[in-house]
Design a protein around this motif. Structure first.
Motif, PDB file in Angstrom:
ATOM      1  N   THR A  13       6.069  -1.333   1.606  1.00 46.74           N
ATOM      2  CA  THR A  13       7.401  -1.599   1.669  1.00 46.74           C
ATOM      3  C   THR A  13       8.062  -0.078   1.755  1.00 46.74           C
ATOM      4  N   ASP A  14       7.591   0.776   1.121  1.00 48.53           N
ATOM      5  CA  ASP A  14       8.242   2.037   1.106  1.00 48.53           C
ATOM      6  C   ASP A  14       9.571   1.743   0.314  1.00 48.53           C
ATOM      7  N   ILE A  15       9.763   1.172  -0.602  1.00 51.46           N
ATOM      8  CA  ILE A  15      10.937   1.212  -1.533  1.00 51.46           C
ATOM      9  C   ILE A  15      11.338   2.576  -1.979  1.00 51.46           C
ATOM     10  N   THR A  50       0.799  -1.492   0.028  1.00 53.68           N
ATOM     11  CA  THR A  50      -0.071   0.070   0.082  1.00 53.68           C
ATOM     12  C   THR A  50       0.911   1.313  -0.025  1.00 53.68           C
ATOM     13  N   HIS A  51       2.082   0.953   0.001  1.00 53.13           N
ATOM     14  CA  HIS A  51       3.051   2.412  -0.268  1.00 53.13           C
ATOM     15  C   HIS A  51       4.392   2.044  -0.506  1.00 53.13           C
ATOM     16  N   THR A  52       4.778   2.579  -1.703  1.00 55.68           N
ATOM     17  CA  THR A  52       6.090   2.264  -2.378  1.00 55.68           C
ATOM     18  C   THR A  52       6.222   3.462  -3.388  1.00 55.68           C
ATOM     19  N   HIS A  53       7.393   3.733  -3.725  1.00 59.86           N
ATOM     20  CA  HIS A  53       8.178   4.629  -4.844  1.00 59.86           C
ATOM     21  C   HIS A  53       8.674   3.825  -5.829  1.00 59.86           C
ATOM     22  N   TYR A  54       8.086   3.269  -7.077  1.00 62.59           N
ATOM     23  CA  TYR A  54       8.943   2.702  -7.985  1.00 62.59           C
ATOM     24  C   TYR A  54      10.084   3.429  -8.361  1.00 62.59           C
ATOM     25  N   ALA A  61       0.922   7.308   4.157  1.00 66.83           N
ATOM     26  CA  ALA A  61       2.036   6.655   4.414  1.00 66.83           C
ATOM     27  C   ALA A  61       2.734   6.859   6.007  1.00 66.83           C
ATOM     28  N   HIS A  62       3.134   5.965   6.583  1.00 68.91           N
ATOM     29  CA  HIS A  62       3.731   6.124   7.784  1.00 68.91           C
ATOM     30  C   HIS A  62       2.942   6.521   9.066  1.00 68.91           C
ATOM     31  N   GLY A  63       2.411   7.523   9.481  1.00 67.38           N
ATOM     32  CA  GLY A  63       1.600   8.041  10.293  1.00 67.38           C
ATOM     33  C   GLY A  63       2.121   7.703  11.824  1.00 67.38           C
ATOM     34  N   THR A 116      -0.295  10.160  -0.010  1.00 64.94           N
ATOM     35  CA  THR A 116       0.656  10.930   0.622  1.00 64.94           C
ATOM     36  C   THR A 116       1.420  10.365   1.699  1.00 64.94           C
ATOM     37  N   HIS A 117       2.156  11.306   2.399  1.00 68.31           N
ATOM     38  CA  HIS A 117       2.946  10.867   3.507  1.00 68.31           C
ATOM     39  C   HIS A 117       2.449  11.685   4.876  1.00 68.31           C
ATOM     40  N   VAL A 118       2.551  11.262   5.937  1.00 68.31           N
ATOM     41  CA  VAL A 118       2.246  12.067   7.046  1.00 68.31           C
ATOM     42  C   VAL A 118       2.824  11.451   8.330  1.00 68.31           C
TER      43      VAL A 118
HETATM   44 ZN    ZN Z   1       7.056   6.789   0.945  1.00 63.36          ZN
END
Ligand code: ZN
Ligand code: GUN
Length: 441
Positions: free
Chosen positions: A324-326, A77-81, A271-273, A232-234
Motif C-alpha cells: 500500500t505504501d501508506i 509488503t510495503h508500508t510506513h506506519y 519497494a517500487h522498482g 528499502t526502496h529502489v
Molecule cells: Zn515507501
C-alpha cells in the motif's frame, strides 16, 4: 493446557502455488462450501465441509459465513506506519513530498506516546481492511519500533518492521550515524525478531539517505542476522535514480548499490522498482530479491507504471508482493490496491486476472517476505490468519456480484469495487480480531 480449537465454514479460496508459473488448477484452490479447522492458532484442516466435518471436535461449532468469501489474510509488503497521518498530501512528486510532508511528520515519533497512539490506529486500520501481516517502516527512533511491536504483540499479529536508517540528506533531527544506526538496529533485532510473531527488518530508507558507511554496516548486520528481513526502496522515481547515480558514480546503477553492500537476497524486499532495467530484474530473480508493487503510491506521486508481467516473466520470475505504501499510497485496502494494479497492467495491455491479483495479495506477498510456510495460505500447517469478504457489502456490490458466473468473476468484482466495507471479519491466529458488524462500544 487444553488446546484452543476454532472453525469457520463457507466458500473459500487459497493458493498452493504461483499462478504466474503453474496452471490455475495446480496453484489455486476453491471450495464452494469449505471448512477450516484451527488449533492453537494454526490451520489443522482445510477443504470440503462434508469431507472434513467429522474432524470437528465435539462441541466446536464453526462460525458460518455462507454468502461470503474466505481468503488467507492479506499481506501488505510495503508500508510506513509512521505516515498514517499524512495520506493524501497535495502536490508533489517523491523528493519534494519527502521534504515537505514526510520528514516533518516522522519527527513526531520521537514522542513514544504519539508513536503508541499511531501504532494502535494503524493496527486497527490493517484489520479493518483484512490485512493480517504488514512489512512496515518505522521512524529513525527506536521508541517508534518498540511502540509498533508492543501493539502487534498485544494483538498477536505477524508484523515485520524496523528502524529507519538515515545518516545524510534529511533534517538533523531525523539522522542517526552509521555506528548508532547499526547498534540501535542490532539491539531492536535482538529484542524483537522471533519474539511472539514479530519479525525484524533491517531498514535503510533508500540509497540517497545513507552514506556508504551506513550501507556497509547494514550489510554487516544482515550477514550477522540472516534470519531478519531487509527492507528499502529502489528505482521509484526518475529524479531519485539520477540522484543515486551522482551519489554513487562508481556503481553500475541503483540496484548495484544495494548489491555491492550485500543487501540483496532472499527476504530482501525492495519497494517500487518501477524503473528497474532488464538486467536489474535478472539480478533480483537470481538473488531471490523481491519487489513490492505499490500501484496507488506510484500513481499518486506520478512515479510511473510497474510492469508486473515483466517481473513475473516465467523465464526468470521475481518474487512480487503488493504494497500500500501508506502514506504515499492512498488506501490501506489490498482490494483497492489490486484494483489499481489491474489498471496499471491494462495500460501496458496486460490483463491481470483476479486469481493472480489475489495471489500477489496473499501467498505472493508471503513468498516475497520469505514467510510462505507461516502465512499467506489456508493450506493446513499455516498460521490461521484469514479474512471474510462480503460480496454484498454495498447495494452496488451486491447487485454486481449477484451476476458473477464464476469464482474468478466474483473475485475480480471484489478487487475492483471492494474496500474496507467488504471486509466482514478478520481472524488472527484463529481468533476473531475484527468484526465489521459488531456493535461498537
Ligand atoms: Zn515507501
Ligand atoms: N523513498 C524514500 N523514502 C520514501 C518514502 O517514505 N515513501 C516513498 N514512497 N518512497 C520513499
Amino acid at each position: 493446557m487444553a488446546s484452543q480449537v476454532t472453525a469457520v465454514r463457507g466458500p473459500m479460496i487459497w493458493f498452493r502455488g504461483d499462478p504466474f508459473l503453474t496452471s490455475r488448477e495446480d496453484a489455486f484452490v476453491h471450495e464452494g462450501d469449505g471448512l477450516l479447522i484451527c488449533e492453537n492458532g494454526r490451520i489443522t484442516a482445510s477443504g470440503d465441509y462434508t469431507a472434513l466435518r467429522h474432524r470437528l471436535p465435539e462441541g466446536v461449532v464453526p462460525a458460518h459465513y455462507p454468502d461470503q468469501m474466505i481468503s488467507a489474510g492479506f499481506i501488505d509488503t510495503h508500508t510506513h506506519y509512521v505516515q498514517t497521518g499524512i495520506i493524501a498530501a497535495f502536490g508533489s512528486q517523491l523528493i519534494d513530498w519527502l521534504n515537505h510532508y514526510t520528514f516533518v511528520e516522522e519527527q513526531r515519533f520521537s514522542d513514544a506516546g504519539y508513536a503508541r497512539r499511531v501504532a494502535s490506529a494503524f493496527c486497527d486500520e490493517l484489520l479493518r481492511n483484512g490485512t493480517t501481516t504488514s512489512l512496515t517502516f518505522c521512524a529513525v527512533y527506536p521508541q517508534s519500533v518498540d511502540a509498533l511491536f508492543e501493539e502487534a504483540s498485544r494483538r498477536n499479529m505477524r508484523i515485520a518492521a524496523g528502524k529507519v536508517l538515515m545518516d545524510r540528506n534529511a533534517p538533523e533531527g531525523l539522522l542517526d550515524t552509521a555506528q548508532s544506526g547499526h547498534d540501535e538496529s542490532k539491539a531492536l533485532l535482538e529484542r524483537w525478531h522471533g519474539r511472539g510473531r514479530n519479525l525484524y527488518a533491517i531498514t535503510p530508507r533508500f540509497a540517497p539517505t545513507s552514506t556508504p558507511a551506513q550501507l556497509e554496516a547494514a550489510g554487516a548486520l544482515w550477514r550477522e542476522h540472516p534470519e531478519a528481513l531487509m527492507h528499502t526502496h529502489v528505482s521509484e522515481n526518475t529524479g531519485e535514480i539520477s540522484w543515486v547515480r551522482s551519489l554513487f558514480p562508481e556503481r553500475r546503477g541503483y540496484l548495484d548499490v544495494y548489491d555491492h553492500y550485500g543487501l540483496l537476497g532472499r527476504r530482501a524486499v525492495l519497494a517500487h522498482g518501477v524503473h528497474l532495467t532488464r538486467s536489474e530484474r535478472d539480478r533480483c530473480a537470481e538473488t531471490g530479491t523481491a519487489v513490492s508493487h505499490c500501484p496507488t503510491s506510484n500513481l499518486f506521486l506520478g512515479s510511473g507504471l510497474f510492469h508486473v508481467h515483466d517481473a513475473k516473466d516465467s523465464r526468470r520470475p521475481m518474487h512480487v508482493g503488493l504494497g500500500t505504501d501508506i502514506g504515499a499510497g492512498t488506501s490501506f485496502s489490498l482490494l483497492a490496491t489490486m484494483n489499481e494494479a489491474y489498471k496499471v497492467a491494462e495500460l501496458s495491455n496486460y490483463p491481470l486476472d483476479s486469481v493472480k491479483a489475489f495471489f500477489l495479495a496473499t501467498l505472493g506477498g508471503a513468498q516475497a517476505m520469505g514467510i510462505e510456510d507461516e502465512v499467506g495460505s489456508l493450506e493446513a500447517g499455516h498460521e490461521a490468519d484469514f479474512v471474510v469478504l462480503d460480496p454484498g457489502a454495498t447495494p452496488l456490490l451486491a447487485r454486481r456480484t449477484s451476476r458473477a458466473e464464476s469464482v474468478e468473476e466474483l473475485l475480480f468484482v471484489l478487487a475492483v469495487m471492494g474496500d474496507d466495507r467488504a471486509v466482514r471479519a478478520a481472524y488472527v491466529a484463529g481468533a476473531l480480531a475484527h468484526d465489521r458488524d459488531a456493535p461498537s462500544v
